[in-house]
Scaffold this active site. Structure first.
Site, PDB file in Angstrom:
ATOM      1  N   GLU A   1      -7.692 -14.908 127.357  1.00  0.00           N
ATOM      2  CA  GLU A   1      -6.221 -14.977 127.316  1.00  0.00           C
ATOM      3  C   GLU A   1      -5.732 -15.235 125.896  1.00  0.00           C
ATOM      4  O   GLU A   1      -6.486 -15.646 125.024  1.00  0.00           O
ATOM      5  CB  GLU A   1      -5.706 -16.074 128.244  1.00  0.00           C
ATOM      6  CG  GLU A   1      -6.462 -17.398 128.198  1.00  0.00           C
ATOM      7  CD  GLU A   1      -6.433 -18.116 126.867  1.00  0.00           C
ATOM      8  OE1 GLU A   1      -5.345 -18.137 126.231  1.00  0.00           O
ATOM      9  OE2 GLU A   1      -7.455 -18.673 126.449  1.00  0.00           O
TER      10      GLU A   1
ATOM     11  N   GLY B   1     -10.284 -19.515 122.610  1.00  0.00           N
ATOM     12  CA  GLY B   1      -9.686 -18.666 123.629  1.00  0.00           C
ATOM     13  C   GLY B   1     -10.013 -17.216 123.360  1.00  0.00           C
ATOM     14  O   GLY B   1     -11.088 -16.892 122.856  1.00  0.00           O
ATOM     15  N   GLU B   2      -9.132 -16.316 123.747  1.00  0.00           N
ATOM     16  CA  GLU B   2      -9.224 -14.860 123.597  1.00  0.00           C
ATOM     17  C   GLU B   2     -10.494 -14.267 124.193  1.00  0.00           C
ATOM     18  O   GLU B   2     -10.924 -13.168 123.834  1.00  0.00           O
ATOM     19  CB  GLU B   2      -9.052 -14.421 122.138  1.00  0.00           C
ATOM     20  CG  GLU B   2     -10.112 -14.818 121.152  1.00  0.00           C
ATOM     21  CD  GLU B   2      -9.784 -14.451 119.695  1.00  0.00           C
ATOM     22  OE1 GLU B   2     -10.670 -13.926 118.997  1.00  0.00           O
ATOM     23  OE2 GLU B   2      -8.630 -14.700 119.267  1.00  0.00           O
ATOM     24  N   GLY B   3     -11.134 -14.990 125.122  1.00  0.00           N
ATOM     25  CA  GLY B   3     -12.332 -14.489 125.775  1.00  0.00           C
ATOM     26  C   GLY B   3     -13.592 -14.636 124.962  1.00  0.00           C
ATOM     27  O   GLY B   3     -14.649 -14.116 125.345  1.00  0.00           O
TER      28      GLY B   3
END
Length: 340
Positions: free
Chosen positions: A165, A307-309
């Site tokens: 995300e 974050g960001e996978g």
């Protein structure tokens, strides 16, 4: 898009949860038996053995494979960010989406190493959800439709789905969901996120407390917790997790915000995350506690909080290694090695 015969959009979500399939137990048993025949002491590969058996059960094959891993990153903006709960302005969300598209973010590099596809979902970035301190994030129809949109992450038929995300303010929203689901004090669920300290952290804690207090009387329904306190990316990820389960696709969860989506489903059905692995435990203080609530043991613990996978993408390497050993190692009989 989901269409409800009853006129209540959440009824469709509840019906899908009720239809969730389980793993292929015959494939799991066959994979477990194969592990016992491989040329190694029983259990010597530790969790790599468990991962191979897990993937086998969900893929329905004694010897599973991951050839089409996909990292799906969902991006959204949040009205609560206007309260100064993050040191970064909301426009960073759109700027980071552009960075993903340009192939210049950390997750792009990690995906490249492990041969994973990256899909980025822009969830109306120019239209922040309402400030959850003052109003519900989504209507029931909006929430159900956003969950349905998240199901599009399965459109490319990945054989492993990793979720990530992007959204300034979304650790505030995630903390509100955990506080709403699990109780306790707001401060127990709030961490620095992108670097909140001092007065910024105090504003974040107060926002979570006030948002949950506003929602009292609705916290016994996990979907209501999601729509009142969540955000579009969290709703979409919940839909993606559910769609993956319906298609028996294994899922790797990223960090604190992704597990907020998972927690909503787990609260609806204790078995809802049986197809999921926790890619890592992040440096967000409450993440470890959340994973304990979800009954998930992280594959990696690297102190990450990006974050960001990124953590889920890194875990692809662990999964692929587990499956390579499972498929490529000889059995005792094949190798001519004496078994204990």
């Amino acid at each position: 898009m989901l269409r409800s015969a009853t006129g209540l959009p959440f009824d469709d979500i509840r019906n899908l949860v009720a239809q969730m399939p389980g793993p292929d137990e015959a494939a799991r048993a066959a994979a477990r038996a194969r592990q016992d025949r491989l040329v190694k002491p029983p259990g010597a590969l530790g969790r790599l053995e468990e991962i191979a058996i897990h993937i086998a059960g969900w893929q329905g094959r004694e010897i599973p494979a991951v050839n089409r891993p996909t990292v799906a990153v969902f991006a959204a903006t949040h009205g609560v960010a206007g309260r100064g709960v993050s040191p970064y302005p909301s426009e960073v969300t759109k700027q980071m989406v552009a960075t993903f598209t340009a192939g210049k973010a950390a997750v792009n590099q990690i995906c490249g190493v492990f041969g994973a596809g990256l899909r980025v979902f822009d969830l109306a970035l120019d239209l922040p959800t309402p400030d959850i301190v003052e109003a519900d994030a989504l209507t029931e129809a909006e929430c159900a439709a956003t969950m349905a949109f998240g199901m599009e992450a399965l459109a490319g038929e990945p054989d492993l789905l990793c979720l990530g995300e992007m959204g300034i303010g979304n650790t505030t929203v995630a903390a509100a969901i955990f506080h709403g689901l699990y109780g306790g004090e707001a401060a127990e669920w709030v961490g620095p996120g992108t670097g909140s300290t001092g007065e910024t952290l105090a504003r974040k804690i107060e926002a979570v407390r006030a948002a949950v207090e506003r929602s009292r009387g609705h916290l016994d329904d996990p979907l209501e917790v999601l729509r009142k306190l969540g955000g579009r990316e969290i709703a979409a990820m919940a839909g993606a997790i559910l769609a993956a389960r319906l298609q028996r696709v294994p899922v790797v969860l990223d960090g604190y915000v992704v597990t907020a989506a998972a927690a909503v489903l787990k609260a609806m059905d204790p078995s809802a995350l049986d197809h999921c692995l926790a890619g890592h435990v992040s440096a967000e203080p409450a993440h470890r506690r959340v994973l304990e609530q979800l009954g998930l043991v992280p594959l990696l613990d690297l102190g990450m909080r990006l974050g960001e996978g990124s953590g889920a993408a890194l875990a692809i390497g662990v999964v692929k290694s587990a499956l390579a050993c499972h498929a490529g190692m000889a059995t005792f009989a094949e190798a001519g090695v004496s078994d204990a």
